[in-house]
Write an enzyme that holds these catalytic residues in place. Structure first.
Site, mmCIF file in Angstrom:
data_model
loop_
_atom_site.group_PDB
_atom_site.id
_atom_site.type_symbol
_atom_site.label_atom_id
_atom_site.label_comp_id
_atom_site.label_asym_id
_atom_site.label_seq_id
_atom_site.Cartn_x
_atom_site.Cartn_y
_atom_site.Cartn_z
ATOM 1 N N ARG A 94 0.815 -1.204 0.000
ATOM 2 C CA ARG A 94 0.000 0.000 0.000
ATOM 3 C C ARG A 94 0.859 1.269 0.000
ATOM 4 N NH1 ARG A 94 -5.007 -0.241 1.352
ATOM 5 N NH2 ARG A 94 -4.521 -2.365 1.995
ATOM 6 N N THR A 95 1.767 1.340 0.949
ATOM 7 C CA THR A 95 2.591 2.535 1.078
ATOM 8 C C THR A 95 3.501 2.704 -0.133
ATOM 9 O OG1 THR A 95 2.554 2.220 3.468
ATOM 10 C CG2 THR A 95 4.172 3.747 2.617
ATOM 11 N N LYS B 12 24.365 -7.892 1.995
ATOM 12 C CA LYS B 12 25.826 -7.915 1.886
ATOM 13 C C LYS B 12 26.477 -7.088 2.983
ATOM 14 C CE LYS B 12 25.881 -8.654 -3.106
ATOM 15 N NZ LYS B 12 26.179 -8.048 -4.413
#
Lengths: 305, 305, 305
Positions: free
Chosen positions: A51-52, A80
């Site tokens: 949604r965001t 990493k």
């Protein structure tokens, strides 16, 4: 350079300007359709939030810009061992502005330290989710015409609900705000917010256990989810869960201009039969979320149309 | 507002118009390069499907539009218990049209109920995959010049193959269609399709076990994969697997204008030596898949160029 | 049609032209802002690599083009057993150029065989990572003004470091290049590179174990990571790890015009206090990585501006 880390980064006056811009975008979207042509938004989502993320992406596309990024930590260099600060310096070579969600509180603050581009905090752990708060404020102001002198019901999980905490912080800056806090005992608003925010600023509030008791006196109702896991025992959950489900019957108790907001996604705390009620504003809220993010991107990039 | 849930949602006449548009796009792509400027396609893939997703995205980019979305359920709010219907209402705030793939049959039907934007069903479980069928029809019509009066060989897994079932439903609407069903006993076309579709409409068909026996009489061959797991025992698999592998030797048995289609991906059911045969049309089919989706997006958005 | 599979695919003269173009893009980016309008880049990442993927995407967006693709094998048809060669033929229907990263050595070579569009090898196993090498060369040439007559320190894991091997192959084509190879015994440059590349071409080099001993004589230092797992025993690791960490104290031993490069991400092999040193060029290197990829896309698509 300016970032958005906390909803309080903007003064009340600055927020007014931001919301004016959002309403102008709503009224005349075509005026802004190419405002960010050639600009790129990076969406760095170390934890997923469709949604965001999509809301920011929609905002950038509506402004004629581009979007790149990642939607979960798996597909990022985070694995990493790269620091968020280094990632942001790198992303500054690839994009003009970024929206970042990170599971760690304070990540956005660290990120913007060496960033060459504006950073929008799209959620950092349980800490802040400022663009949701800006969307909430814009929705309220657009529907009610003002942000002051209102009785606002906050219902559901007031203990862990980041959205509700942010909204309280943002609303107490306006005069004449009163709260009705509607939750089970287990999920009451934390004491430090009551004392440090409400009491200190003399904000009137009352705490009730049943939504029905609160509804008649509200100008606005902000619903959130009550998760079963939050309860200490099954018995309490069964006894109380219906208190916090908004349905057509309960809506009859509410004033005619009492809009209902919800940050979404909802599960069952608002019955679908409420969706057709003209006071149901939670999908409009999603739409306002796009407008305010468009205004935010323009403001942080210092683009005037 | 119009959606595409089943390949039969369009009448034969409407399909003709859609395919005419696709052929016009093929002939003069530059005419359509900005047709969807400022429009956004949402690709909601609750289960991964690179080919189908990228084909829709390519279609939208070729029309000058934007794309946002997700490529697997992990990165979506589905995990938070949101209904597909709510997701679509939210996505309606972010995009102008959407293509959805979902593992559950009927999901697209539910999705479009409250959607504020046109929904393209990009596959719902074993149920429907209408844009593949539209691509198949366009490929056949473009290569053969017509969709009627043809003998069509369907080869491979006719029992579980959703693509083949959809194609049969779509083709029986044209006059003079005959089928040759080429499959092992275990993977024959289900009885309910034979009786409810072929028999009821008096569509002539025969069932054969060897591709070689069918090839000389075909106007078109539609290949699908035969998965080892589908067989009851290893022995049958070993005995029969070569019957369903199309190679250069078998192609010599086929008429000069017998085009070969395959929905892709293929594994080994079409030998790579066939790729250079001018009758090999499966990569062209992928290209037609883009044109028909461009036509579909324009049609559902009611954009005329 | 031309591809980029190995950094040596381009002659020294062609590389010069490519870098000239990159520098012109750096100087006048607006000139190139629409050079790829209507073109689409496919990013096919069978293993995740945010940095490399986003760098290509940023390059394409800066040229006004579109991007589609996938960021990990999970969301690709690879899992259905499709060959890379078939995938590329399909992608040729969806995009105009592609950047591919694959865990298997030689995958890019196979991919371009039947591809209808130019392929950029964005890393194939431990084999090649040519766009990184091009970015390194552009960075060196832009900062130093030339690529010949230089003493270059290569520090860290010289045994497994693909980046370092590629860079050596690329640099020995320029006259007057000398190397100082700085690594622990366990991570020395492999014998076959020393004999087949350095010795055969009479390239002077020396091998040292401590960074401090090398610094005073270097024109350029290329840092890489030393992973703890690479050491045979904990003792050696503890004894030597600090030899390969570049900090402000060590930078005092280096000439005033000795730029520091690093392919990033770094973990702790370059102390953050070095970041403010004007000789720290690793973030500039990321920026040059975008310019060279823009130049590469234009060159492979044969677009002249």
């Amino acid at each position: 350079m300016r970032h958005l880390i906390s909803p309080l980064d903007f003064s009340v006056g600055e927020l007014d300007k931001l919301m004016d811009l959002a309403n102008d975008i709503e009224a005349t979207p075509e005026k802004y359709a190419h405002a960010c042509a050639g600009k790129t938004l990076a969406t760095l989502f170390y934890e997923p939030s469709t949604r965001t993320r999509l809301s920011h992406e929609a905002a950038m596309y509506n402004l004629g810009g581009n979007v790149l990024g990642f939607s979960s930590a798996n597909s990022s260099s985070a694995t990493k061992g790269e620091s968020v600060s280094d990632t942001l310096r790198m992303i500054s070579c690839y994009a003009d502005i970024c929206a970042m969600r990170h599971p760690k509180e304070g990540a956005a603050t660290v990120a913007c330290k060496h960033s060459g581009i504006p950073v929008i905090n799209a959620g950092d752990g349980g800490h802040q989710h400022p663009t949701q708060t800006l969307a909430d404020l814009l929705t309220i102001r657009s529907l009610k015409g003002h942000l002051d002198n209102m009785t606002i019901g906050l219902c559901g999980d007031l203990k862990f609900g980041r959205t509700v905490h942010s909204l309280i912080h943002a609303l107490v800056r306006y005069p004449g705000i009163r709260f009705v806090l509607i939750s089970p005992e287990e999920l009451k608003l934390p004491g430090y917010i009551r004392s440090d925010v409400l009491d200190k600023k003399n904000i009137p509030y009352e705490e009730v256990e049943r939504l029905e008791d609160a509804l008649p006196k509200l100008d606005l109702l902000y619903m959130t989810r009550v998760q079963k896991e939050r309860f200490f025992n099954e018995e309490d959950y069964v006894r109380m869960k219906d208190f916090y489900i908004l349905d057509a019957a309960k809506m009859k108790l509410a004033p005619e201009d009492m809009y209902v907001l919800h940050p979404l996604p909802r599960v069952n705390e608002i019955s679908v039969e409420v969706d057709d009620d003209p006071r149901a504003a939670y999908f409009k809220q999603a739409q306002y979320g796009v407008y305010i993010r468009m205004a935010l991107i323009l403001t942080l990039l210092e683009i005037e149309v």
